[in-house]
Scaffold this motif. Structure first.
Motif, short mmCIF file in Angstrom:
data_model
loop_
_atom_site.label_atom_id
_atom_site.label_comp_id
_atom_site.label_asym_id
_atom_site.label_seq_id
_atom_site.Cartn_x
_atom_site.Cartn_y
_atom_site.Cartn_z
N TYR A 122 -2.42 10.16 -14.62
CA TYR A 122 -3.77 9.87 -15.12
C TYR A 122 -4.31 8.55 -14.56
CZ TYR A 122 -2.69 13.51 -18.54
OH TYR A 122 -2.35 14.68 -19.12
N PHE A 123 -3.41 7.71 -14.05
CA PHE A 123 -3.86 6.42 -13.51
C PHE A 123 -4.05 6.46 -12.00
CE2 PHE A 123 -1.85 5.42 -17.52
CZ PHE A 123 -2.81 4.62 -18.10
N VAL A 124 -3.89 7.65 -11.44
CA VAL A 124 -4.04 7.81 -9.99
C VAL A 124 -5.41 8.43 -9.69
CG1 VAL A 124 -3.09 8.92 -7.94
CG2 VAL A 124 -1.56 8.08 -9.73
N PRO A 125 -6.29 7.69 -9.01
CA PRO A 125 -7.62 8.24 -8.72
C PRO A 125 -7.55 9.58 -8.00
CG PRO A 125 -7.52 5.92 -8.10
CD PRO A 125 -6.14 6.32 -8.49
N LEU A 126 -6.54 9.72 -7.12
CA LEU A 126 -6.41 10.94 -6.34
C LEU A 126 -6.31 12.18 -7.22
CD1 LEU A 126 -6.15 11.91 -3.38
CD2 LEU A 126 -3.68 11.69 -3.60
N ILE A 140 0.84 -1.21 0.00
CA ILE A 140 0.00 0.00 0.00
C ILE A 140 0.87 1.25 0.00
CG2 ILE A 140 -1.49 1.36 1.49
CD1 ILE A 140 -3.44 -0.48 1.20
N GLN A 141 1.92 1.21 0.83
CA GLN A 141 2.83 2.37 0.86
C GLN A 141 3.44 2.61 -0.51
OE1 GLN A 141 2.64 4.21 3.17
NE2 GLN A 141 2.55 3.21 5.17
N PRO A 149 3.81 7.54 -4.03
CA PRO A 149 3.87 8.08 -5.39
C PRO A 149 2.55 8.73 -5.80
CG PRO A 149 4.69 5.84 -5.35
CD PRO A 149 4.12 6.11 -4.00
N SER A 150 1.43 8.17 -5.35
CA SER A 150 0.15 8.74 -5.77
C SER A 150 -0.01 10.15 -5.20
CB SER A 150 -1.01 7.84 -5.36
OG SER A 150 -1.36 8.08 -4.02
#
Lengths: 375, 312
Positions: free
Chosen positions: A324-328, A295-296, A301-302
């Motif tokens: 673009y692949f990070v929901p955040l 998870i870390q 990175p996110s």
């Protein structure tokens, strides 16, 4: 879908969650601590400790120093008696900036010449230094302008109206308050952390305990089990959102300009993605420790890629593509859009759709991987 | 037990195999379990007992072969199997932070038992397994014996026709073990088919039918009585002496000794043929070690097991 079973699972999860006081306290306290820390720490690039070596000691030099103080970026705390004084204070971090006014400052002004004033800034903290340098430049030009107008008046000429008046305005956050920008971001960040972590641990813990095997051999479907486990987490998530918003509005005075209802709806979309992510990790990791590390590997990175600290538009192309692949990334735009700018679905629909699509992809993969069989 | 139930098979296993990568955990085993039987699965840890049970419960997919439980194929219809069986896994299956009653209510929910039926089921099994006084006690604070009772109660709420008990008495004190077996025998008498694994060989005496599994293969089966008398016409001789270990060392390598081991305070030696008993006696007397007694005995299951494992 047998909702009675879903509810049975949810009741069990609620009972266990509220029985574990340590988890309750940490899940409720963590968001508060984060929002307070970020809120306070982000706001203070102003009032930097400053040392002054004023060799001129005239009314004119004092006028200049007042201009620095009035900018609110400089806090004149020390008076130096030598250049080494100035350097020493900056060296041992007592001062961030040093201002040196030459002995002939007033004299040169009277002779209509341009005296040179030195402003040195400790740039090891780039953010603070940038703010201080920009402020120093602004102080310089405004003082120059004032002096020119004074001079013209002295000579009996009316100041001419010629000149480009660039009226720069800070929209949405007129006070340029860092916390207005940071606090909504913290909301997103905290939610990402809490939701992925809780959903991961609720499944991994059962696996480690051996209770998952007992559940798998009962008639419950994996989708029922997952939804039953996620319902209480969504409640906890909404409690967190509400707490952070209250602190943001009533403590930091960050106004929520847009629709709170829309905000709460988009939060649900974000939950979908983050809970799916936690579940996905739980299907990959064999132990709790492994899951935490995995998870870390994603969370840090996110945070960096999402635009929480560095704007996405300023990133190298490759990093932009990754973001673009990070929901955040999408959720940050949505949260800041709603809270700070007050924009609605008419502007935010692309982000909402992308977040939904990402969430759907992650969640489906998680359900498929979370098979009822344990091989 | 009715005559019809006695002949029908509750479990039918045919060449069931499970591999984990290159390791063959269960190697083409076949057996049948009749309704109402207590069927014991014996074997050391890692022999393949739990893997077999998991496949029969529909939790683990077989690599090849087939198994039918209560008429349903475990590979094809695992959900139908799960609805009708009870499974008590090895190790803990309880949440330490939930109470006895909360566990039972939870599993009622899992099996769609609600309303008056829920109360009836919960009360009935709390009563029967002596859990009433501890209904609001957290599972984490229960003793080993009561934890097992609760785990068993959780598997019985929906009145399964067949229960799988994986090492139900491991980590339980001897008195609780005996009480636990009384419960199991009672359930079987009411018609529930029981598959139970254990590595306590003394417990195996409670079973109608036994299978010894070793290295993923069933190496012997039969009733406890049959198993004790069957193996190859050999004989087990019990020697009582103060120098058991010295005797063991000396006789172990003799050609006619099939297996030898310590059994309580005595030494059990299984020889290949009845006639070898005399030879053994001679060999022991040549050692010049004083012995208290030397006579043939009915082998224990442990002797049988040791014997079978050494002569594949």
């Amino acid at each position: 879908m047998n909702w009675r079973r879903v509810w049975t699972i949810a009741v069990k999860e609620y009972t266990q969650f509220f029985r574990d006081h340590r988890t309750v306290i940490s899940t409720m306290l963590m968001p508060l601590i984060q929002v307070l820390l970020y809120g306070y720490l982000s706001s203070d690039v102003k009032h930097q400790p400053t040392i002054v070596w004023d060799l001129s000691r005239t009314a004119e030099s004092q006028q200049l120093l007042d201009a620095f103080t009035n900018s609110a970026y400089f806090d004149i705390r020390y008076r130096a008696h030598s250049m080494s004084d100035v350097v020493r204070h900056i060296d041992d971090d007592q001062a961030l900036a040093g201002i040196v006014i030459p002995p002939d400052y007033a004299k040169l002004l009277h002779e209509k010449k341009s005296p040179e004033v030195m402003v040195g800034v400790d740039a090891s903290d780039a953010t603070a230094a940038q703010a201080a340098l920009a402020a120093a430049g602004a102080v310089g030009s405004s003082v120059t302008q004032q002096l020119q107008i004074q001079q013209l008046k002295l000579e009996g000429a009316a100041p001419s109206g010629i000149g480009v008046d660039v009226r720069a305005r800070a929209w949405y956050n007129p006070g340029l308050r860092q916390e207005v920008f940071i606090v909504p971001g913290v909301l997103a960040l905290v939610l990402q952390f809490t939701m992925t972590f809780l959903s991961m641990s609720t499944i991994v813990r059962e696996r480690e305990l051996g209770t998952l095997e007992q559940l798998i051999v009962s008639p419950i479907r994996s989708s029922e089990l997952m939804i039953g486990k996620m319902v209480p987490l969504v409640t906890i998530g909404y409690i967190n959102v509400t707490m952070i918003l209250l602190v943001a509005v009533f403590w930091f005075g960050v106004p929520v300009v847009g629709s709170v209802l829309l905000l709460y709806f988009t939060v649900l979309v974000f939950f979908f993605a983050t809970l799916g992510l936690g579940t996905l990790v739980s299907t990959i990791a064999k132990t709790y420790i492994q899951a935490v590390q995995l998870i870390q590997l994603f969370l840090l990175p996110s945070m960096l890629l999402s635009g929480f600290i560095f704007p996405v538009d300023a990133m190298p192309k490759l990093m932009q593509v990754l973001s673009y692949f990070v929901p955040l990334t999408y959720f940050l735009t949505i949260v800041r859009g709603i809270i700070i700018k007050g924009i609605g679905v008419d502007y935010l629909w692309p982000q909402i759709l992308m977040l939904l699509a990402l969430g759907l992809a992650v969640f489906t993969t998680a359900v498929l991987r979370f098979q009822k069989r344990i091989d | 037990m009715s005559a019809a139930a006695a002949v029908s098979s509750t479990v039918r296993v045919d060449a069931l195999t499970r591999r984990f990568d290159s390791f063959v955990a269960v190697d083409a085993i076949s057996f049948e379990i009749r309704a109402g039987e207590i069927w014991g699965f014996l074997g050391p840890n890692g022999a393949g007992k739990s893997t077999t049970i998991r496949m029969l419960c529909g939790v683990l997919a077989p690599t090849s072969g087939s198994a039918e439980v209560l008429g349903y194929d475990v590979g094809r219809d695992p959900e139908d199997v799960k609805l009708r069986i009870g499974y008590m896994p090895q190790g803990s299956s309880l949440w330490d932070d939930l109470s006895v009653e909360e566990h039972l209510r939870f599993y009622c929910g899992m099996f769609d038992i609600y309303g008056p039926g829920e109360k009836r089921a919960v009360d009935r099994w709390m009563e029967r397994l002596d859990l009433k006084k501890r209904r609001s006690q957290l599972a984490g604070t229960l003793s080993g014996g009561y934890r097992k009772r609760l785990a068993l109660a959780c598997t019985l709420l929906h009145d399964p026709k067949m229960i799988f008990l994986d090492e139900p008495t491991s980590g339980v004190d001897p008195l609780s073990r005996r009480e636990f077996w009384d419960i199991i025998v009672g359930l079987a008498e009411e018609g529930t088919t029981v598959l139970v694994t254990t590595h306590y060989l003394d417990e195996a005496e409670h079973c109608n039918e036994l299978a010894l599994i070793y290295g993923g293969k069933i190496i012997a089966r039969g009733t406890p009585e049959n198993l004790k008398h069957a193996p190859g016409g050999g004989e087990t001789i019990e020697i009582v002496s103060e120098h058991n270990v010295a005797i063991l060392d000396a006789v172990e390598s003799l050609p006619f000794v099939r297996s030898a081991g310590l059994y309580g305070s005595a030494l059990h030696i299984t020889v290949a043929h009845k006639e070898d008993a005399a030879q053994l006696k001679a060999a022991v007397s040549r050692l010049g070690i004083s012995i208290a007694s030397l006579e043939p005995v009915t082998p224990s299951l442990e002797d049988v097991f040791a014997d079978l494992v050494r002569t594949p």
